[in-house]
Enzyme design. Sequence first.
Site, mmCIF file in Angstrom:
data_model
loop_
_atom_site.group_PDB
_atom_site.id
_atom_site.type_symbol
_atom_site.label_atom_id
_atom_site.label_comp_id
_atom_site.label_asym_id
_atom_site.label_seq_id
_atom_site.Cartn_x
_atom_site.Cartn_y
_atom_site.Cartn_z
ATOM 1 N N ASP A 138 -3.941 3.644 1.849
ATOM 2 C CA ASP A 138 -4.379 4.750 2.017
ATOM 3 C C ASP A 138 -2.799 5.287 1.893
ATOM 4 O O ASP A 138 -3.380 6.908 1.426
ATOM 5 C CB ASP A 138 -4.793 4.733 2.860
ATOM 6 C CG ASP A 138 -3.840 4.578 4.328
ATOM 7 O OD1 ASP A 138 -2.610 3.701 4.093
ATOM 8 O OD2 ASP A 138 -3.975 5.548 5.481
ATOM 9 N N GLU A 139 -1.834 4.683 0.919
ATOM 10 C CA GLU A 139 -0.606 5.512 1.419
ATOM 11 C C GLU A 139 -0.880 6.355 -0.079
ATOM 12 O O GLU A 139 0.244 7.374 -0.414
ATOM 13 C CB GLU A 139 0.602 4.554 1.165
ATOM 14 C CG GLU A 139 0.419 4.069 2.902
ATOM 15 C CD GLU A 139 1.538 3.203 2.938
ATOM 16 O OE1 GLU A 139 3.058 3.784 2.367
ATOM 17 O OE2 GLU A 139 1.674 2.456 3.593
ATOM 18 N N TYR A 162 6.874 3.020 -3.069
ATOM 19 C CA TYR A 162 6.182 1.855 -3.009
ATOM 20 C C TYR A 162 4.789 2.585 -3.029
ATOM 21 O O TYR A 162 3.788 1.576 -3.566
ATOM 22 C CB TYR A 162 6.024 1.541 -1.886
ATOM 23 C CG TYR A 162 4.940 0.796 -1.078
ATOM 24 C CD1 TYR A 162 4.484 -0.227 -1.269
ATOM 25 C CD2 TYR A 162 3.737 1.530 -0.023
ATOM 26 C CE1 TYR A 162 2.966 -0.731 -1.072
ATOM 27 C CE2 TYR A 162 2.987 0.931 0.240
ATOM 28 C CZ TYR A 162 2.457 -0.461 -0.232
ATOM 29 O OH TYR A 162 1.268 -0.851 0.536
ATOM 30 N N LYS A 166 1.580 1.466 -6.126
ATOM 31 C CA LYS A 166 0.768 1.269 -5.648
ATOM 32 C C LYS A 166 -0.592 2.007 -6.560
ATOM 33 O O LYS A 166 -1.357 1.755 -6.645
ATOM 34 C CB LYS A 166 0.386 1.242 -4.716
ATOM 35 C CG LYS A 166 0.787 -0.114 -3.571
ATOM 36 C CD LYS A 166 0.527 -1.242 -4.265
ATOM 37 C CE LYS A 166 -1.274 -1.873 -2.752
ATOM 38 N NZ LYS A 166 -1.474 -3.102 -3.932
HETATM 39 P P1 NAD Z 1 3.137 -8.947 1.808
HETATM 40 O O1 NAD Z 1 4.425 -8.977 1.741
HETATM 41 O O2 NAD Z 1 2.568 -9.659 3.411
HETATM 42 O O3 NAD Z 1 2.404 -10.361 1.055
HETATM 43 C C1 NAD Z 1 2.537 -9.593 -0.108
HETATM 44 C C2 NAD Z 1 2.335 -11.486 -1.019
HETATM 45 O O4 NAD Z 1 2.419 -11.343 -2.124
HETATM 46 C C3 NAD Z 1 3.521 -11.942 -0.713
HETATM 47 O O5 NAD Z 1 2.910 -13.772 -0.528
HETATM 48 C C4 NAD Z 1 4.364 -12.610 -1.796
HETATM 49 O O6 NAD Z 1 5.072 -13.786 -2.297
HETATM 50 C C5 NAD Z 1 3.431 -11.927 -3.084
HETATM 51 N N1 NAD Z 1 3.904 -11.630 -3.734
HETATM 52 C C6 NAD Z 1 4.987 -11.020 -4.136
HETATM 53 N N2 NAD Z 1 4.835 -10.460 -5.054
HETATM 54 C C7 NAD Z 1 4.190 -11.280 -6.559
HETATM 55 C C8 NAD Z 1 4.559 -11.825 -7.382
HETATM 56 N N3 NAD Z 1 5.362 -11.579 -8.411
HETATM 57 N N4 NAD Z 1 4.024 -12.812 -7.682
HETATM 58 C C9 NAD Z 1 3.100 -12.847 -6.857
HETATM 59 N N5 NAD Z 1 3.009 -13.531 -5.318
HETATM 60 C C10 NAD Z 1 3.655 -12.558 -5.154
HETATM 61 O O7 NAD Z 1 1.777 -8.110 1.300
HETATM 62 P P2 NAD Z 1 0.452 -7.122 2.519
HETATM 63 O O8 NAD Z 1 0.927 -7.253 3.950
HETATM 64 O O9 NAD Z 1 -0.138 -8.458 3.070
HETATM 65 O O10 NAD Z 1 -0.083 -6.952 1.911
HETATM 66 C C11 NAD Z 1 -0.946 -7.497 0.947
HETATM 67 C C12 NAD Z 1 -1.595 -6.191 0.385
HETATM 68 O O11 NAD Z 1 -2.893 -4.934 0.957
HETATM 69 C C13 NAD Z 1 -0.716 -5.666 -0.969
HETATM 70 O O12 NAD Z 1 -1.344 -5.476 -1.822
HETATM 71 C C14 NAD Z 1 -0.563 -4.362 -0.063
HETATM 72 O O13 NAD Z 1 -0.266 -3.256 -0.684
HETATM 73 C C15 NAD Z 1 -1.540 -3.703 0.842
HETATM 74 N N6 NAD Z 1 -1.865 -3.555 1.839
HETATM 75 C C16 NAD Z 1 -1.625 -3.347 2.720
HETATM 76 C C17 NAD Z 1 -1.200 -3.348 3.959
HETATM 77 C C18 NAD Z 1 -0.608 -3.147 5.094
HETATM 78 O O14 NAD Z 1 -0.355 -2.547 6.325
HETATM 79 N N7 NAD Z 1 0.005 -4.252 5.040
HETATM 80 C C19 NAD Z 1 -2.524 -2.130 3.450
HETATM 81 C C20 NAD Z 1 -2.885 -1.663 2.836
HETATM 82 C C21 NAD Z 1 -3.022 -2.655 1.705
HETATM 83 P P1 TYD Z 2 5.740 0.366 8.395
HETATM 84 O O1 TYD Z 2 5.425 -0.687 9.290
HETATM 85 O O2 TYD Z 2 7.149 -0.163 7.959
HETATM 86 O O3 TYD Z 2 4.415 0.865 7.407
HETATM 87 P P2 TYD Z 2 4.220 2.351 6.387
HETATM 88 O O4 TYD Z 2 5.472 2.773 6.276
HETATM 89 O O5 TYD Z 2 3.665 1.349 5.460
HETATM 90 O O6 TYD Z 2 3.320 2.907 7.150
HETATM 91 O O7 TYD Z 2 6.310 1.249 9.745
HETATM 92 C C1 TYD Z 2 5.286 2.376 10.191
HETATM 93 C C2 TYD Z 2 5.681 2.946 11.126
HETATM 94 O O8 TYD Z 2 6.782 3.264 11.665
HETATM 95 C C3 TYD Z 2 5.721 4.371 10.232
HETATM 96 O O9 TYD Z 2 5.799 5.872 10.549
HETATM 97 C C4 TYD Z 2 7.543 4.348 9.846
HETATM 98 C C5 TYD Z 2 7.349 4.116 11.301
HETATM 99 N N1 TYD Z 2 9.273 3.194 11.568
HETATM 100 C C6 TYD Z 2 9.122 3.123 12.591
HETATM 101 O O10 TYD Z 2 9.784 4.093 13.532
HETATM 102 N N2 TYD Z 2 10.725 2.200 13.076
HETATM 103 C C7 TYD Z 2 10.709 0.879 12.474
HETATM 104 O O11 TYD Z 2 11.569 -0.197 12.218
HETATM 105 C C8 TYD Z 2 9.443 0.797 11.205
HETATM 106 C C9 TYD Z 2 10.036 -0.614 10.755
HETATM 107 C C10 TYD Z 2 8.668 1.253 11.048
#
Ligand code: NAD
Ligand code: TYD
Length: 370
Positions: A138-139, A162, A166
């Site tokens: 959603d970012e 970031y 995306k």
């Molecule tokens: P993460 O950083 O935990 O995992 C990313 C994975 O991708 C890792 O296993 C890493 O080794 C792999 N990777 C990185 N670069 C690579 C490359 N060049 N080739 C192959 N593999 C590679 O991320 P996550 O939190 O699990 O997020 C997964 C997806 O979901 C991402 O696309 C992220 O943008 C999206 N997303 C995440 C969140 C969240 O809150 N974490 C929310 C919405 C969407």
């Molecule tokens: P984060 O988990 O990094 O996710 P995103 O930036 O993708 O939303 O951060 C979640 C929220 O928490 C964000 O508003 C930033 C804040 N935050 C802190 O206040 N302290 C921290 O140490 C971190 C990592 C994030």
Amino acid sequence: MAGKQTVIVTGGSGFIGTNFVRLLVKSGGYRVVNLDALTYAANALSLVDLEGHPDYVFVKGSITDRELVSSLFAKYQPVGVFHLAAESHVDRSIVNAEDFVQTNVVGTYTMLESARAYWKGLSDEKKHSFRFLHVSTDEVFGSLGETGYFNEETPYAPNSPYSASKASSDHFVRAFHHTYGLPTIITNCSNNYGPYQFPEKMIPLMIMNALSGKPLPVYGDGMNVRDWLYVEDHCKAVKLAFEKGQPGDVYTIGGNNEQKNIDVVNQICVILDDIAPPVEIPQLREQGLKSYRELIRFVTDRPGHDRRYAIDSTRIRRELGWRAEVGFEAGLRRTIEWYLSNPDWVDRASGGSFGEWIQKNYAWRAEESK
Ligand code: NAD
Ligand code: TYD
């Protein structure tokens, strides 16, 4: 293997990927080829339970490697792709966005080109049912004020390197559908939390710091809002969108669970005070800590910090029958308990001595429950 559908999952060793691959394999309907570069964000311990499983294949490599990616399409003949691999942390992208451009933009483009070349050669029937599901965030929509929600119609306005990377990948996915007819689906989800999240993200970072008696760094005034969703609920939504969504569809997915950062940190402290009280942990007792809340510190804000995210998930609820099942308090408790029960995983992730810490400070719990 009869009846099982082979799919490629990228980034299956990351936080969401680990939960997602396990969901797919355990569902019994899929054979998963996990392509992951095993960057710092991956953890070799995350999927050990699937090693040797007949429906799980791991391939170490980058999504930017066109030759490798094309060879996987040719070899495994997948019915679709779940594209999760990405650089995912905003703070890292602020320090240096190079890897974000390479993986999120070039890598997504490489996946799309390889998928298109493979898809073109399929029979009409297989072409029709093929799906390229792109997992996004959603970012990409930027920041909300006090009111309103993101939905499928919201214009893109990414604010961090970031989210810009995306957004760029989303646009390529959309263009490959529009220009070439590649059957793509995009999901834009809010912040996930749960087991296997690398402890650089807010929730696991706060849990780990609290248990080590370190400060809990809250950015700015702590009033930024995120819409938290338990990771398994997100995984179910992605699976559903792949199975029931139509080519070109977009779904925004959220937990209908807006929380201010400071409230999340307070809730983590309340749960930890309950299940691992500092006064019962020698190292923290010596520190004079009575509640984890004493560790909260307001620190310099993140540059360009988005104020509020909130998602309207009406479309996926109405059209696909999805809904979030795990409430925030229960999900947070489950998450904290998972981190406490998996010191080896945390050690790997943090390169640290959490396992030792647990042995020294927390082992009494295991003794107590015998
Ligand atoms: P993460 O950083 O935990 O995992 C990313 C994975 O991708 C890792 O296993 C890493 O080794 C792999 N990777 C990185 N670069 C690579 C490359 N060049 N080739 C192959 N593999 C590679 O991320 P996550 O939190 O699990 O997020 C997964 C997806 O979901 C991402 O696309 C992220 O943008 C999206 N997303 C995440 C969140 C969240 O809150 N974490 C929310 C919405 C969407
Ligand atoms: P984060 O988990 O990094 O996710 P995103 O930036 O993708 O939303 O951060 C979640 C929220 O928490 C964000 O508003 C930033 C804040 N935050 C802190 O206040 N302290 C921290 O140490 C971190 C990592 C994030």
